[in-house]
Design an enzyme around this catalytic site. Structure first.
Site, PDB file in Angstrom:
ATOM      1  N   GLY A  93      20.779  -8.216  39.706  1.00  0.00           N
ATOM      2  CA  GLY A  93      20.421  -9.214  40.695  1.00  0.00           C
ATOM      3  C   GLY A  93      19.184  -8.801  41.482  1.00  0.00           C
ATOM      4  N   SER A  94      19.124  -9.241  42.725  1.00  0.00           N
ATOM      5  CA  SER A  94      17.903  -9.130  43.530  1.00  0.00           C
ATOM      6  C   SER A  94      17.513  -7.706  43.887  1.00  0.00           C
ATOM      7  CB  SER A  94      18.077  -9.939  44.818  1.00  0.00           C
ATOM      8  OG  SER A  94      18.319 -11.295  44.524  1.00  0.00           O
ATOM      9  N   ALA A  95      18.346  -6.724  43.572  1.00  0.00           N
ATOM     10  CA  ALA A  95      18.006  -5.343  43.888  1.00  0.00           C
ATOM     11  C   ALA A  95      16.688  -4.923  43.247  1.00  0.00           C
ATOM     12  CB  ALA A  95      19.129  -4.410  43.433  1.00  0.00           C
TER      13      ALA A  95
END
Length: 692
Positions: free
Chosen positions: A394-396
């Site tokens: 995800g956005s990590a």
């Protein structure tokens, strides 16, 4: 009267007499010399005649120990009683059977049970036939014709005799006879002058004493000590420590040639997994080498130690076992809380994974994973999943996406895009978790804008003029270009960790425009928790990617068990690469990560804004679908968190992955785990400072 002349007596010439005298002297000297040899030196010379060959054997030594970074012992050697057998030259099967019969009166073997629950002591049908043959050799030979004997070699003759032993002839053996067969089975594995373990598990003091007392009637048998690995911390970090083979197993069959060419014997114990395998060459030690002198009959007449044995070198790990134990507790607590809080939503939630490392040196401080077994309602150690289980983060990974945009020239620091749902012809809408309106690069990181990352991906693909509901211009080469940028951080490539195995994750196979948009927000390729830890460490370390490692030092062994030896080797920081980007770009993303953790609107500010250690990092949520065997499916999420602290001088970095969390998120598991990781780390650092 004629007188007869008298005959003169014949006389030997004088020179011939001298010759006889000389011969007499020579024979006298020879007889005297033979007497000296026979009477005075006969025994010594006979022994010399009997000494026909020198042989060598090597005695294994205990392995090196393992310690954590604070020199807490985490792997030790536990002495065990052991009964071994070392055959001399020329020993026949019947001789081994005689020894086995005597030895069976002093020890008991593991009874072992067959599939029907009968005690068989691990004895096979062939073992039974061999036992019958040795006790009925003449009968067995009588079952061969003269013609068969003439046409067969020894091996064929022996195997044919065994084949003709009837099943009913090997039935009804007593347990004691089966024990004898089990002992001989182990003895048969022994090679000349090489000790073979007959029994080293559950040898009682009484058995040990009995054997030691009767060694004179047990040729080749010895009562000695073996060892087993002992782990004072129990299951904590045990999966990473790994295992070793037993002496009955010996070297690994699939690596037999490798070990034999490096001086191993077939019954040597070797590391079969984890750090025991990775550092086998360091931990194995130097075996004691003994020279045996044997006579023509194979009897040992002299032995001498020619190489002193030395146990293996000690391994000092980078791991902090106190932090490791606390990390396991944190993962179990938050995993259990999430499941109990929303059991229906979190019915597929089972794992929580975390890696903690020093971003400047690559030292792994703690690596853990916990798996919740719903059937047994118990937690299991799943730390290895941090190295081999890939998940969409995800956005990590948006820090890598923004840096890819800078370096490729499709965006500039401070550039703004309007955050509203993206609609490409023939595809569903893609959006952020809410319409964020105008955002720049720092806003996009702080508030985790998906749309901003979509614009970077579209532009890298060649479309700078996105129009709603239009098709995108797209160059598939953009996929590899962005992956190349990501790989500089360790995403999608090996981290280089000193461990026998690590995964590089999964690369999606379809280089299409929509998939590149998903890739840009961490919802296409998968990465391991260790890769995410290396990625955030690279950002924290000003763009220098360091190799993560478990080994800190190698120490020489010392005779005193409670002391550490001198340093044999230290692990230096290994820089794998420097990000090929302007340093100002790295600093820009570092500022964005700081805002995520410390500024209002930051997606992790609620957990970290008030912390004295001034952390930075990025949150991540990846949505995907689980497909079941019955054809149904379930939407779920992966929650991730990466971070480091302090922001301006990082000394610790971490990554957390919590797969299969429920929708909507009922418990901020990854954030709570990350918060407690940093809290615990700095609390322990403060305690160490106070102690000093």
């Amino acid at each position: 009267m004629v007188q007869k002349k008298k005959k003169k007596k014949s006389q030997l010439p004088f020179r011939l007499n001298i010759l006889f005298f000389i011969v007499f002297l020579l024979f006298s000297v020879l007889i005297l010399q033979l007497g000296v040899v026979q009477i005075l030196n006969g025994e010594e010379f006979q022994a010399e005649i009997d000494k026909t060959e020198n042989d060598y054997t090597e005695i294994p030594v205990p392995r090196g120990k393992m310690y954590d970074r604070n020199h807490n012992l985490i792997v030790d050697n536990n002495p065990l009683y052991s009964i071994t057998y070392t055959p001399a030259k020329g020993i026949q099967a019947k001789d081994r059977l005689n020894v086995a019969e005597k030895l069976a009166t002093y020890i008991s073997m593991d009874p072992h049970e067959d599939k029907d629950g009968n005690r068989d002591y691990g004895v096979s049908t062939r073992n039974k036939k061999e036992y019958w043959y040795l006790n009925n050799t003449e009968e067995a030979r009588s079952r061969l014709t003269d013609k068969e004997i003439e046409e067969m070699d020894n091996a064929e003759e022996y195997n044919t005799m065994l084949d003709r032993i009837k099943e009913e002839e090997i039935k009804g053996y007593s347990e004691k006879q089966l024990e004898i067969m089990a002992i001989k089975k182990e003895m048969d594995k022994a090679m000349t002058l090489t000790p073979q373990v007959i029994k080293n598990e559950n040898v009682t003091p009484k058995e040990f004493a009995r054997v030691a007392e009767h060694l004179d009637v047990l040729p080749g048998v010895n009562a000695t000590t073996d060892w087993d690995r002992e782990k004072p911390y129990g299951k904590t970090f045990s999966n990473f420590i790994g295992t070793i083979t037993s002496q009955s197993q010996g070297i690994l069959a699939e690596k037999e040639e490798y070990y034999l060419t490096r001086g191993y014997s077939r019954n040597d114990r070797v590391g079969r997994s984890g750090l025991e395998e990775q550092y086998e060459n360091i931990l194995r030690g130097r075996k004691e080498k003994i020279q045996y002198t044997t006579n023509k009959s194979g009897k040992v007449v002299e032995s001498e130690v020619v190489v002193e044995g030395q146990r293996g070198k000690d391994l000092i790990l980078t791991i902090d076992m106190e932090l490791q134990e606390e990390l396991n507790k944190i993962l179990r607590k938050e995993l259990k809380t999430a499941i109990q809080k929303a059991p229906a939503k979190n019915k597929y939630l089972e794992d929580a994974l975390a890696v903690v490392m020093n971003p400047q040196t690559g030292e792994l401080l703690a690596v853990a994973g916990q798996h919740y077994n719903r059937d047994d309602n118990e937690f299991e150690n799943a730390g290895l999943k941090s190295l081999y289980a890939g998940h969409p983060p995800g956005s990590a990974v948006k820090g890598a996406t923004v840096l890819s945009g800078y370096e490729s020239g499709v965006i500039e620091p401070g550039q703004r895009f309007y955050d509203a749902p993206i609609k490409i012809a023939g595809t569903p809408e893609k959006s952020s978790y809410s319409n964020l309106q105008w955002v720049n690069d720092l806003d996009a990181l702080r508030q985790s804008s998906n749309v901003y990352m979509f614009y970077i991906a579209m532009r890298m693909g060649g479309d700078f003029n996105y129009q709603r509901n239009d098709k995108l211009k797209f160059d598939p080469a953009a996929f590899q270009e962005m992956r190349n940028y990501f790989s500089q951080f360790g995403l999608g490539v090996k981290t280089g960790v000193d461990f026998p195995y690590e995964s590089t994750g999964y690369k999606g196979p379809n280089p299409q425009a929509g998939n590149l948009l998903d890739f840009a927000i961490g919802q296409y390729d998968t990465y391991t928790t260790l890769q995410l830890a290396q990625y955030v460490s690279t950002i924290a370390n000003d763009g220098y990617r360091v190799q993560p490692h478990f080994m800190k030092e190698i120490r020489m062994p010392v005779p005193h068990e409670d002391e550490l030896g001198s340093v044999y080797q230290s692990k230096n920081t290994n820089f794998l690469n420097k990000i090929v980007m302007d340093d100002n770009y790295i600093e820009r993303v570092q500022e964005g990560f700081r805002q995520v953790y410390q500024e209002p609107g930051g997606t992790a500010a609620g957990n970290f804004a008030d912390k004295d250690y001034r952390a930075a990092g990025k949150t991540g949520t990846a949505e995907y679908t689980i497909f079941h065997e019955n054809g149904s499916s379930t939407d779920t999420e992966n929650h991730s968190l990466v971070g480091y602290a302090p922001y301006d001088n990082p000394e610790v970095a971490f990554a957390v992955v919590v797969p299969h969390a429920g929708i909507p998120n009922a418990h901020p598991t990854s954030k709570l785990i990350g918060e407690q990781i940093l809290d615990t780390y700095f609390d322990l650092q403060e305690e160490e400072t106070e102690e000093e």
